[in-house]
Enzyme design. Sequence first.
Site, PDB file in Angstrom:
ATOM      1  N   CYS A 131       0.892  -1.158   0.000  1.00  0.00           N
ATOM      2  CA  CYS A 131       0.000   0.000   0.000  1.00  0.00           C
ATOM      3  C   CYS A 131       0.927   1.204   0.000  1.00  0.00           C
ATOM      4  O   CYS A 131       1.948   1.184  -0.694  1.00  0.00           O
ATOM      5  CB  CYS A 131      -0.987  -0.040   1.165  1.00  0.00           C
ATOM      6  N   ALA A 132       0.625   2.243   0.736  1.00  0.00           N
ATOM      7  CA  ALA A 132       1.515   3.402   0.763  1.00  0.00           C
ATOM      8  C   ALA A 132       2.749   3.133   1.633  1.00  0.00           C
ATOM      9  O   ALA A 132       3.884   3.363   1.219  1.00  0.00           O
ATOM     10  CB  ALA A 132       0.778   4.632   1.268  1.00  0.00           C
TER      11      ALA A 132
END
Length: 199
Positions: A131-132
Amino acid sequence: MLHTKSYSSETSSQAPYETPALSDLQKLFWFRGGSDNHLDQVWPNLFLGDAWAARSKATLQSFNITHVLNAADGLYSINTGARYYKDLQVAYHGVEAFDDPSFDLSIFFYDAANFIHKALHTPGGKVFVHCAMGISRSASLVLAFLMIHENMTLVEALKMVNSHREICPNTGFLSQLRDLDIKLNEERKGVRESDSKEP
């Protein structure tokens, strides 16, 4: 060294496993043992990491990644997509999730778990889930995979992943994983009971 043994038997000799309260699950993150690299192997051929690693084709190639699961897909998130990896021969699966406790990530648990499972059973398959930052959305999907396909309890999965990478799913995701744990635990109890009734 990564462990590959089955985890379903660990609690069989003790009292039956019960899913801990949310507050007790959160305490498991106090015991830091993992790293905070851009990507870490958290299970054989399964890697968890961040957006930097997702955008670094050289890094993915160096780890021989064959499958990418983006848990922050979308135009205004980490907008890589299948086309970004077209020159790498990488299978791509995107999940448009927001790192918000009110977001229902559970609707993606089985699709993501099945993608990871199928990828790991592909010859030479190596999966990168991100994800981030690689600590909440993607970590939650990896935990769901370990629970659904590797028969781990949520506690076992949390300890396993956290020993290799520092993770911290938000309270909403942790609560959804807890619900999954309760459901899977009930299913396993039902299977065990039906097995014990057979002559």
